[in-house]
Design a protein around this motif. Structure first.
Motif, PDB file in Angstrom:
ATOM      1  N   VAL A 134       3.651 -44.135  39.347  1.00  0.00           N
ATOM      2  CA  VAL A 134       4.814 -43.733  38.561  1.00  0.00           C
ATOM      3  C   VAL A 134       5.066 -44.804  37.499  1.00  0.00           C
ATOM      4  O   VAL A 134       4.716 -45.963  37.679  1.00  0.00           O
ATOM      5  CB  VAL A 134       6.088 -43.582  39.429  1.00  0.00           C
ATOM      6  N   VAL A 135       5.658 -44.365  36.392  1.00  0.00           N
ATOM      7  CA  VAL A 135       6.110 -45.317  35.393  1.00  0.00           C
ATOM      8  C   VAL A 135       7.619 -45.167  35.251  1.00  0.00           C
ATOM      9  O   VAL A 135       8.155 -44.069  35.354  1.00  0.00           O
ATOM     10  CB  VAL A 135       5.439 -45.094  34.020  1.00  0.00           C
ATOM     11  N   THR A 136       8.289 -46.279  35.072  1.00  0.00           N
ATOM     12  CA  THR A 136       9.743 -46.281  34.876  1.00  0.00           C
ATOM     13  C   THR A 136      10.004 -47.191  33.687  1.00  0.00           C
ATOM     14  O   THR A 136      10.160 -48.391  33.848  1.00  0.00           O
ATOM     15  CB  THR A 136      10.465 -46.793  36.138  1.00  0.00           C
ATOM     16  N   LEU A 137       9.984 -46.615  32.492  1.00  0.00           N
ATOM     17  CA  LEU A 137       9.965 -47.420  31.284  1.00  0.00           C
ATOM     18  C   LEU A 137      11.288 -47.374  30.515  1.00  0.00           C
ATOM     19  O   LEU A 137      12.238 -46.710  30.929  1.00  0.00           O
ATOM     20  CB  LEU A 137       8.800 -46.978  30.391  1.00  0.00           C
ATOM     21  N   ALA A 138      11.314 -48.093  29.391  1.00  0.00           N
ATOM     22  CA  ALA A 138      12.567 -48.204  28.636  1.00  0.00           C
ATOM     23  C   ALA A 138      12.748 -47.059  27.655  1.00  0.00           C
ATOM     24  O   ALA A 138      13.880 -46.702  27.309  1.00  0.00           O
ATOM     25  CB  ALA A 138      12.620 -49.538  27.896  1.00  0.00           C
ATOM     26  N   LEU A 139      11.638 -46.489  27.197  1.00  0.00           N
ATOM     27  CA  LEU A 139      11.712 -45.464  26.166  1.00  0.00           C
ATOM     28  C   LEU A 139      10.855 -44.274  26.536  1.00  0.00           C
ATOM     29  O   LEU A 139       9.725 -44.444  26.995  1.00  0.00           O
ATOM     30  CB  LEU A 139      11.154 -45.982  24.835  1.00  0.00           C
ATOM     31  N   ALA A 140      11.357 -43.070  26.259  1.00  0.00           N
ATOM     32  CA  ALA A 140      10.539 -41.882  26.458  1.00  0.00           C
ATOM     33  C   ALA A 140       9.316 -41.924  25.544  1.00  0.00           C
ATOM     34  O   ALA A 140       8.261 -41.386  25.859  1.00  0.00           O
ATOM     35  CB  ALA A 140      11.362 -40.631  26.178  1.00  0.00           C
ATOM     36  N   PRO A 171      16.604 -44.613  30.078  1.00  0.00           N
ATOM     37  CA  PRO A 171      15.261 -45.079  30.451  1.00  0.00           C
ATOM     38  C   PRO A 171      14.606 -44.078  31.404  1.00  0.00           C
ATOM     39  O   PRO A 171      15.143 -43.799  32.472  1.00  0.00           O
ATOM     40  CB  PRO A 171      15.517 -46.429  31.139  1.00  0.00           C
ATOM     41  N   PRO A 172      13.485 -43.501  31.016  1.00  0.00           N
ATOM     42  CA  PRO A 172      12.908 -42.396  31.783  1.00  0.00           C
ATOM     43  C   PRO A 172      11.969 -42.846  32.898  1.00  0.00           C
ATOM     44  O   PRO A 172      11.434 -43.957  32.870  1.00  0.00           O
ATOM     45  CB  PRO A 172      12.116 -41.646  30.718  1.00  0.00           C
ATOM     46  N   VAL A 173      11.771 -41.952  33.856  1.00  0.00           N
ATOM     47  CA  VAL A 173      10.782 -42.179  34.914  1.00  0.00           C
ATOM     48  C   VAL A 173       9.819 -40.995  34.906  1.00  0.00           C
ATOM     49  O   VAL A 173      10.205 -39.887  34.556  1.00  0.00           O
ATOM     50  CB  VAL A 173      11.439 -42.321  36.306  1.00  0.00           C
ATOM     51  N   ASP A 231       7.345 -44.359  24.961  1.00  0.00           N
ATOM     52  CA  ASP A 231       6.226 -45.014  25.633  1.00  0.00           C
ATOM     53  C   ASP A 231       5.556 -44.073  26.640  1.00  0.00           C
ATOM     54  O   ASP A 231       4.342 -44.119  26.819  1.00  0.00           O
ATOM     55  CB  ASP A 231       6.706 -46.290  26.338  1.00  0.00           C
ATOM     56  N   VAL A 232       6.361 -43.219  27.303  1.00  0.00           N
ATOM     57  CA  VAL A 232       5.774 -42.268  28.251  1.00  0.00           C
ATOM     58  C   VAL A 232       5.031 -41.167  27.481  1.00  0.00           C
ATOM     59  O   VAL A 232       3.956 -40.723  27.891  1.00  0.00           O
ATOM     60  CB  VAL A 232       6.845 -41.665  29.175  1.00  0.00           C
ATOM     61  N   ASP A 233       5.595 -40.770  26.341  1.00  0.00           N
ATOM     62  CA  ASP A 233       4.910 -39.781  25.495  1.00  0.00           C
ATOM     63  C   ASP A 233       3.490 -40.235  25.172  1.00  0.00           C
ATOM     64  O   ASP A 233       2.567 -39.428  25.098  1.00  0.00           O
ATOM     65  CB  ASP A 233       5.675 -39.593  24.170  1.00  0.00           C
ATOM     66  N   MET A 234       3.350 -41.534  24.968  1.00  0.00           N
ATOM     67  CA  MET A 234       2.039 -42.061  24.602  1.00  0.00           C
ATOM     68  C   MET A 234       1.027 -41.918  25.736  1.00  0.00           C
ATOM     69  O   MET A 234      -0.166 -41.845  25.499  1.00  0.00           O
ATOM     70  CB  MET A 234       2.153 -43.533  24.189  1.00  0.00           C
ATOM     71  N   LEU A 235       1.514 -41.895  26.988  1.00  0.00           N
ATOM     72  CA  LEU A 235       0.605 -41.682  28.112  1.00  0.00           C
ATOM     73  C   LEU A 235      -0.034 -40.305  28.005  1.00  0.00           C
ATOM     74  O   LEU A 235      -1.171 -40.090  28.426  1.00  0.00           O
ATOM     75  CB  LEU A 235       1.340 -41.793  29.454  1.00  0.00           C
ATOM     76  N   HIS A 236       0.727 -39.370  27.430  1.00  0.00           N
ATOM     77  CA  HIS A 236       0.162 -38.044  27.185  1.00  0.00           C
ATOM     78  C   HIS A 236      -0.708 -38.057  25.927  1.00  0.00           C
ATOM     79  O   HIS A 236      -1.849 -37.623  25.937  1.00  0.00           O
ATOM     80  CB  HIS A 236       1.275 -37.011  27.034  1.00  0.00           C
ATOM     81  N   ALA A 237      -0.156 -38.612  24.853  1.00  0.00           N
ATOM     82  CA  ALA A 237      -0.842 -38.527  23.557  1.00  0.00           C
ATOM     83  C   ALA A 237      -2.163 -39.299  23.552  1.00  0.00           C
ATOM     84  O   ALA A 237      -3.153 -38.842  22.998  1.00  0.00           O
ATOM     85  CB  ALA A 237       0.077 -39.046  22.461  1.00  0.00           C
ATOM     86  N   LYS A 238      -2.179 -40.471  24.163  1.00  0.00           N
ATOM     87  CA  LYS A 238      -3.365 -41.327  24.055  1.00  0.00           C
ATOM     88  C   LYS A 238      -4.351 -41.118  25.196  1.00  0.00           C
ATOM     89  O   LYS A 238      -5.532 -41.417  25.046  1.00  0.00           O
ATOM     90  CB  LYS A 238      -2.954 -42.801  24.028  1.00  0.00           C
ATOM     91  N   ALA A 239      -3.871 -40.678  26.377  1.00  0.00           N
ATOM     92  CA  ALA A 239      -4.810 -40.615  27.501  1.00  0.00           C
ATOM     93  C   ALA A 239      -4.657 -39.381  28.378  1.00  0.00           C
ATOM     94  O   ALA A 239      -5.336 -39.259  29.390  1.00  0.00           O
ATOM     95  CB  ALA A 239      -4.644 -41.873  28.359  1.00  0.00           C
ATOM     96  N   SER A 279      14.687 -36.641  32.864  1.00  0.00           N
ATOM     97  CA  SER A 279      13.895 -37.586  33.666  1.00  0.00           C
ATOM     98  C   SER A 279      14.448 -38.998  33.664  1.00  0.00           C
ATOM     99  O   SER A 279      13.727 -39.958  33.896  1.00  0.00           O
ATOM    100  CB  SER A 279      12.430 -37.640  33.195  1.00  0.00           C
ATOM    101  N   ALA A 280      15.735 -39.134  33.378  1.00  0.00           N
ATOM    102  CA  ALA A 280      16.341 -40.465  33.423  1.00  0.00           C
ATOM    103  C   ALA A 280      17.390 -40.492  34.529  1.00  0.00           C
ATOM    104  O   ALA A 280      18.495 -40.001  34.339  1.00  0.00           O
ATOM    105  CB  ALA A 280      16.968 -40.821  32.077  1.00  0.00           C
ATOM    106  N   PRO A 281      17.065 -41.038  35.691  1.00  0.00           N
ATOM    107  CA  PRO A 281      17.988 -40.990  36.836  1.00  0.00           C
ATOM    108  C   PRO A 281      19.218 -41.867  36.655  1.00  0.00           C
ATOM    109  O   PRO A 281      20.224 -41.667  37.318  1.00  0.00           O
ATOM    110  CB  PRO A 281      17.145 -41.478  38.011  1.00  0.00           C
ATOM    111  N   TYR A 282      19.116 -42.863  35.823  1.00  0.00           N
ATOM    112  CA  TYR A 282      20.269 -43.716  35.535  1.00  0.00           C
ATOM    113  C   TYR A 282      20.274 -43.942  34.038  1.00  0.00           C
ATOM    114  O   TYR A 282      19.251 -43.760  33.376  1.00  0.00           O
ATOM    115  CB  TYR A 282      20.174 -45.053  36.289  1.00  0.00           C
ATOM    116  N   THR A 283      21.426 -44.322  33.507  1.00  0.00           N
ATOM    117  CA  THR A 283      21.492 -44.549  32.066  1.00  0.00           C
ATOM    118  C   THR A 283      22.083 -45.925  31.812  1.00  0.00           C
ATOM    119  O   THR A 283      22.488 -46.626  32.741  1.00  0.00           O
ATOM    120  CB  THR A 283      22.391 -43.515  31.376  1.00  0.00           C
TER     121      THR A 283
END
Lengths: 280, 348
Positions: free
Chosen positions: B94-100, B256-258, B102-110, B125-129
């Motif tokens: 799982v990734v729990t990052l600061a910006l969506a 911050p999304p997970v 950065d997660v988008d890039m997991l799709h776009a790049k790989a 997908s952000a359980p806390y804000t």
């Protein structure tokens, strides 16, 4: 060749050369060529506009300028340190000897944080310098300070063995022949030290060019003013711009390699001149 | 910095496991040792303490429900750098990052997860804000209460570089958003505002923790722009009464999304437990732990319980301020964007 093959200790010139190429290829050439491959996906125009933005140009100036300043400072003061370590015996010399290598061992980020703490306007050095109107932290001067710190051991360790080889008799001979201390230094000692100083300078300079960890903390990272090239590369990576990052990296690589090559040629030339000198 | 972060994550993993076991009923016994499962949570810097607690609690929860031991390893670093590590093969369940973004890039790049990853869990997908607040020096000597105070002559503001820090991008968008949506707001006004703001920034640290150090340890700056949880961490640290938190009337809704990394969990066969782990973040216990670490919980019940810890603030959403991350990135942070224009040679 024929002479060296008679005295060889390791088996087979071909085998060892092959091994040398293989090892260097595996450890140096393949990783670096992947850098070039990544950049090749950029068109020439895109490459050129990436590496010549105002920000990039300012960063090259700072990185090369500060690295040069730091390496020169280390040549002067590193020589002094080496001199004292070789020529004098005093209590605490072993401690001093180990102290020289500390910048090698210390994680660079720790060095950066420590230097920033010292030189910030509340720090031990910083508050007094600030009173004199000199700010170090978050300026290009700070960058040079950090690079001086990490480069010191290179000069000391390059010069030390050469100084140890130089017999004190030579100086005594010069003195008995009527040379002043300055003449002795300039005409007897210094020429013998030039190759070692040059290689120390090159190593310190090359190391400073690529330095990131210790510098990001003490430089203000301000675009056009205190941004070093490695930071610019990281900035590109943060935008997932791998091509842009490698393009800038390649400019640095090419510049550093040319510089290293030039200094190495200079090094060899000065070495030859030294050997050609009668009596040296 | 990163290697330190990683090694500390490694050092903590056994401790977290130990804590979780100590807190759990020991019903499962030794025969289950072979059935233990390990997850890797790749996160960003300011969540280190949060996930130490969450991981221990989840391990306990999972073991009592399924009789299986789970240990969760943590990796922390800059959000973008963490995302790149995953793209390049760090096997994050799982990734729990600061910006969506950065997660988008997991799709776009790989292609590590589907494009619609953000709709798979509640609340984007952000359980806390969180939100962006101001930290000022004790007694608020410069009288800083609202955004307009930050652009006054002679005020110095500490915020990291939006080009290298995810948190800094939220700071920037908060500043942009309040000028855009405030009285007489317009794009031009927002641009003028951020230009003036960044003129007051003397140092651009590369990350949020670096900026905090600059402000707190080096004594530089009158005000620090920080995530709310970082701000409270700073002011509530043992014996710290040198700083005060100022919550501006308007700020941004930082989400911050997970996300589950599908390719990795399917290969490792950890999908079930990884999914449960992310769901657990939304459970009452998970929300309670988030609130204790000064992240604003999504659960109304838990939020009500901690209401005193989270002052009222109007939070603009990313959609209101900049559309989405792709647009925000292109307009503001990419080469030639607003940020570059602020620092263009003529502007200096």
């Amino acid at each position: 060749m024929s002479r060296s093959s008679r005295h060889r200790v390791l088996p087979g010139f071909r085998l060892t050369l092959g091994y040398t190429w293989f090892y260097l290829g595996l450890v140096v050439l393949i990783p670096l060529s992947s850098l070039f491959l990544k950049t090749f996906s950029l068109s020439w125009e895109a490459f050129w506009s990436t590496v010549t933005t105002a920000r990039a140009l300012a960063a090259y100036r700072l990185s090369f300028g500060a690295s040069l300043a730091a390496a020169l400072a280390n040549v002067v003061f590193g020589l002094l340190v080496a001199w004292v370590l070789v020529r004098y015996r005093f209590p605490g010399r072993d401690v001093l000897e180990s102290l020289v290598d500390l910048p090698f061992a210390l994680p660079t980020a720790v060095a950066g944080l420590t230097l920033t703490t010292l030189f910030s306007n509340k720090g031990w050095y910083g508050q007094h310098l600030e009173a004199l109107g000199i700010s170090v932290a978050y300026t290009s001067l700070g960058v040079a300070v950090a690079l001086t710190f990490i480069g010191l051991p290179f000069v000391v360790r390059a010069v030390q063995p050469v100084l140890e080889e130089l017999d004190a008799d030579v100086e005594e001979a010069a003195a008995t022949l009527g040379a002043s201390p300055w003449q002795t230094f300039r005409r007897v000692l210094f020429p013998a030290l030039v190759p070692a100083l040059l290689s120390g300078f090159t190593l310190a300079f090359a190391r400073a060019l690529g330095e990131y960890g210790s510098v990001v903390f003490i430089s203000g990272n301000m675009p056009l003013r205190t941004e070093i090239v490695p930071l610019l590369i990281i900035t590109r990576l943060e935008q997932y711009d791998y091509e842009g990052a490698t393009a800038i990296a390649i400019v640095m690589l090419a510049a550093s390699f040319s510089l290293l090559l030039a200094v190495n040629l200079l090094h060899r030339w000065s070495h030859r001149r030294l050997e050609a000198r009668p009596g040296a | 910095m990163e290697s330190r972060a990683r090694s500390s994550a490694r050092n903590w993993a056994p401790l977290a496991l130990l804590l979780s076991l100590a807190g759990c009923s020991r019903s499962s016994g030794e025969e289950d040792a072979g059935r233990s499962v390990t997850l890797l949570n790749v996160s960003y810097d300011p969540t280190r303490e949060l996930y130490e607690d969450l991981n221990a609690a989840f391990a306990c929860h999972w073991e009592s429900a399924h009789g299986q031991r789970v240990s969760i390893r943590q990796s922390h670093g800059g959000s973008g750098k963490q995302a790149r590590s995953v793209i390049e093969g760090l096997t994050a369940d799982v990734v729990t990052l600061a910006l969506a973004y950065d997660v988008d890039m997991l799709h776009a790049k790989a292609q590590l997860l589907p494009a619609d990853w953000q709709s798979r869990l509640p609340h984007n997908s952000a359980p806390y804000t969180s939100t962006v607040v101001f930290v000022v020096r004790k007694g608020n000597p410069k009288g800083i209460h609202d955004w307009d105070d930050l652009v006054r002559e002679g005020i110095t503001v500490i915020t990291p570089n939006p080009k290298t820090s995810g948190g800094a991008r939220w700071n920037y968008l908060a500043a942009w958003g309040q000028a855009l949506k405030g009285k007489g707001g317009s794009e031009a006004r927002a641009q003028a505002y951020v230009e003036k703001l960044y003129r007051n920034v003397p140092v651009l640290d590369s990350g949020a923790r670096g900026a905090t150090t600059t402000f707190a340890e080096r004594g530089l700056g009158d005000v620090l722009l920080a995530w709310e949880n970082e701000a409270y961490l700073l002011t509530r640290e043992a014996g710290r009464s040198e700083f005060e938190v100022v919550v501006p009337p308007v700020s941004i809704l930082a989400e911050p999304p997970v996300a589950l990394v599908d390719r990795v969990v399917d290969r490792k066969g950890t999908r079930a437990v990884a999914e449960a782990y992310l769901r657990y973040l939304y459970s009452d216990e998970g929300q309670e732990i988030a609130a204790r670490h000064h992240f604003r919980p999504r659960s109304a019940a838990v939020a009500a319980k901690h209401a005193s810890g989270f002052p009222q603030v109007t939070r603009l959403t990313l959609a209101e301020v900049a559309g989405d991350w792709a647009r925000a990135q292109a307009a503001h942070f990419a080469d030639g964007g607003v940020l570059d224009r602020i620092y263009a040679p003529h502007a200096n």
